[in-house]
Design a protein around this motif. Structure first.
Motif, mmCIF file in Angstrom:
data_model
loop_
_atom_site.group_PDB
_atom_site.id
_atom_site.type_symbol
_atom_site.label_atom_id
_atom_site.label_comp_id
_atom_site.label_asym_id
_atom_site.label_seq_id
_atom_site.Cartn_x
_atom_site.Cartn_y
_atom_site.Cartn_z
ATOM 1 N N PHE A 1 0.810 -1.206 0.000
ATOM 2 C CA PHE A 1 0.000 0.000 0.000
ATOM 3 C C PHE A 1 0.850 1.266 0.000
ATOM 4 C CE2 PHE A 1 0.505 -0.760 4.533
ATOM 5 C CZ PHE A 1 0.605 0.510 5.102
ATOM 6 N N ALA A 2 2.156 1.141 0.222
ATOM 7 C CA ALA A 2 3.034 2.313 0.196
ATOM 8 C C ALA A 2 4.476 1.881 -0.018
ATOM 9 C CB ALA A 2 2.925 3.094 1.502
ATOM 10 N N LEU B 1 1.922 6.153 -3.083
ATOM 11 C CA LEU B 1 0.646 5.725 -2.503
ATOM 12 C C LEU B 1 -0.355 5.406 -3.599
ATOM 13 C CD1 LEU B 1 0.469 8.489 0.223
ATOM 14 C CD2 LEU B 1 0.933 6.059 0.606
ATOM 15 N N LYS B 2 -1.126 4.351 -3.399
ATOM 16 C CA LYS B 2 -2.193 3.993 -4.324
ATOM 17 C C LYS B 2 -3.313 5.017 -4.200
ATOM 18 C CE LYS B 2 -4.815 0.157 -6.032
ATOM 19 N NZ LYS B 2 -4.186 -0.602 -7.071
ATOM 20 N N CYS B 3 -3.995 5.262 -5.321
ATOM 21 C CA CYS B 3 -5.014 6.303 -5.324
ATOM 22 C C CYS B 3 -6.041 6.011 -6.410
ATOM 23 C CB CYS B 3 -4.331 7.652 -5.582
ATOM 24 S SG CYS B 3 -5.319 9.074 -5.176
ATOM 25 N N LEU C 1 3.136 13.914 -7.532
ATOM 26 C CA LEU C 1 3.530 13.616 -8.909
ATOM 27 C C LEU C 1 3.011 12.245 -9.316
ATOM 28 C CD1 LEU C 1 7.268 14.579 -8.319
ATOM 29 C CD2 LEU C 1 5.490 16.061 -9.259
ATOM 30 N N PRO C 2 2.967 11.966 -10.621
ATOM 31 C CA PRO C 2 2.614 10.602 -11.032
ATOM 32 C C PRO C 2 3.563 9.598 -10.389
ATOM 33 C CG PRO C 2 2.649 12.080 -12.920
ATOM 34 C CD PRO C 2 3.217 12.855 -11.761
ATOM 35 N N GLY C 3 3.067 8.439 -10.044
ATOM 36 C CA GLY C 3 3.845 7.430 -9.322
ATOM 37 C C GLY C 3 5.155 7.072 -10.004
ATOM 38 N N TYR C 4 6.239 7.291 -9.331
ATOM 39 C CA TYR C 4 7.574 7.001 -9.839
ATOM 40 C C TYR C 4 7.782 5.491 -9.868
ATOM 41 C CZ TYR C 4 12.685 7.344 -10.214
ATOM 42 O OH TYR C 4 13.989 7.233 -10.616
ATOM 43 N N HIS C 5 8.074 4.936 -11.061
ATOM 44 C CA HIS C 5 8.239 3.495 -11.272
ATOM 45 C C HIS C 5 6.987 2.705 -10.914
ATOM 46 C CE1 HIS C 5 12.350 3.382 -12.580
ATOM 47 N NE2 HIS C 5 12.763 4.066 -11.526
ATOM 48 N N MET C 6 5.812 3.331 -11.047
ATOM 49 C CA MET C 6 4.550 2.678 -10.719
ATOM 50 C C MET C 6 3.557 2.942 -11.859
ATOM 51 S SD MET C 6 5.305 1.642 -7.616
ATOM 52 C CE MET C 6 3.902 1.302 -6.611
ATOM 53 N N HIS D 1 -2.783 4.837 -11.204
ATOM 54 C CA HIS D 1 -3.267 4.393 -9.893
ATOM 55 C C HIS D 1 -2.349 4.733 -8.726
ATOM 56 C CE1 HIS D 1 -6.613 2.069 -11.535
ATOM 57 N NE2 HIS D 1 -5.793 1.762 -12.521
ATOM 58 N N TRP D 2 -1.193 5.312 -8.997
ATOM 59 C CA TRP D 2 -0.236 5.602 -7.927
ATOM 60 C C TRP D 2 0.285 7.025 -8.045
ATOM 61 C CZ3 TRP D 2 1.317 2.258 -3.998
ATOM 62 C CH2 TRP D 2 0.814 0.946 -4.102
ATOM 63 N N ASN D 3 0.457 7.670 -6.912
ATOM 64 C CA ASN D 3 1.088 8.994 -6.835
ATOM 65 C C ASN D 3 2.368 8.891 -6.027
ATOM 66 O OD1 ASN D 3 -0.654 10.638 -8.291
ATOM 67 N ND2 ASN D 3 -1.908 11.158 -6.519
ATOM 68 N N THR D 4 3.323 9.730 -6.356
ATOM 69 C CA THR D 4 4.503 9.925 -5.536
ATOM 70 C C THR D 4 4.317 11.253 -4.820
ATOM 71 O OG1 THR D 4 5.966 8.682 -6.993
ATOM 72 C CG2 THR D 4 7.002 10.308 -5.549
ATOM 73 N N VAL D 5 4.429 11.230 -3.498
ATOM 74 C CA VAL D 5 4.275 12.439 -2.684
ATOM 75 C C VAL D 5 5.645 12.793 -2.125
ATOM 76 C CG1 VAL D 5 3.100 13.476 -0.708
ATOM 77 C CG2 VAL D 5 1.927 11.725 -2.088
#
Length: 126
Positions: free
Chosen positions: A36-37, A50-52, A68-73, A77-81
């Protein structure tokens, strides 16, 4: 929010476990074996993936410069905070809870019910 505070909050989720499948610099947080993280570092800045929900993910990116859009994800469905102070702590906690809740919601019924019996649905899905 700093890395230690984020780690402590992630581990405070019911039955959350920390793992290091990618080496000592990247911590993966799971519930019932599902991630989940992910707590890491992006270009010298501590960050948390984080999943979103896809619509919410885009809205959060528009609102906060540190989301930001999920880094390497999967970027849908994933964000990078970024943990650089640009996102308020209460908002990061809400995003962690949402990510955790999305993963729990996708668990098998028996796994979900075990979590709900131990902690109450309001704790898991807030």
């Amino acid at each position: 929010m700093d890395r230690k505070t984020a780690r402590d909050y992630l581990l405070s989720r019911p039955e959350a476990l920390e793992d290091f499948p990618f080496g000592p610099e990247v911590a993966v947080f799971k519930v019932k074996g599902k991630m989940f993280a992910l707590l890491g570092n992006r270009e010298g800045v501590d960050s948390i993936n984080l999943k979103c929900d896809p619509d919410e993910a885009e809205a959060l990116r528009d609102i906060f410069p540190g989301v930001l859009p999920g880094y390497h994800m999967n970027k849908r469905h994933w964000n990078t905070v970024l943990l650089d102070g640009s996102v308020p702590d209460y908002e990061i906690e809400r995003m962690v809870d949402r990510s955790y809740g999305l993963i729990v919601k996708g668990l098998r019924k028996v796994e979900r019910e075990a979590l709900e019996l131990g902690y109450g649905a309001d704790t898991i899905y807030r």
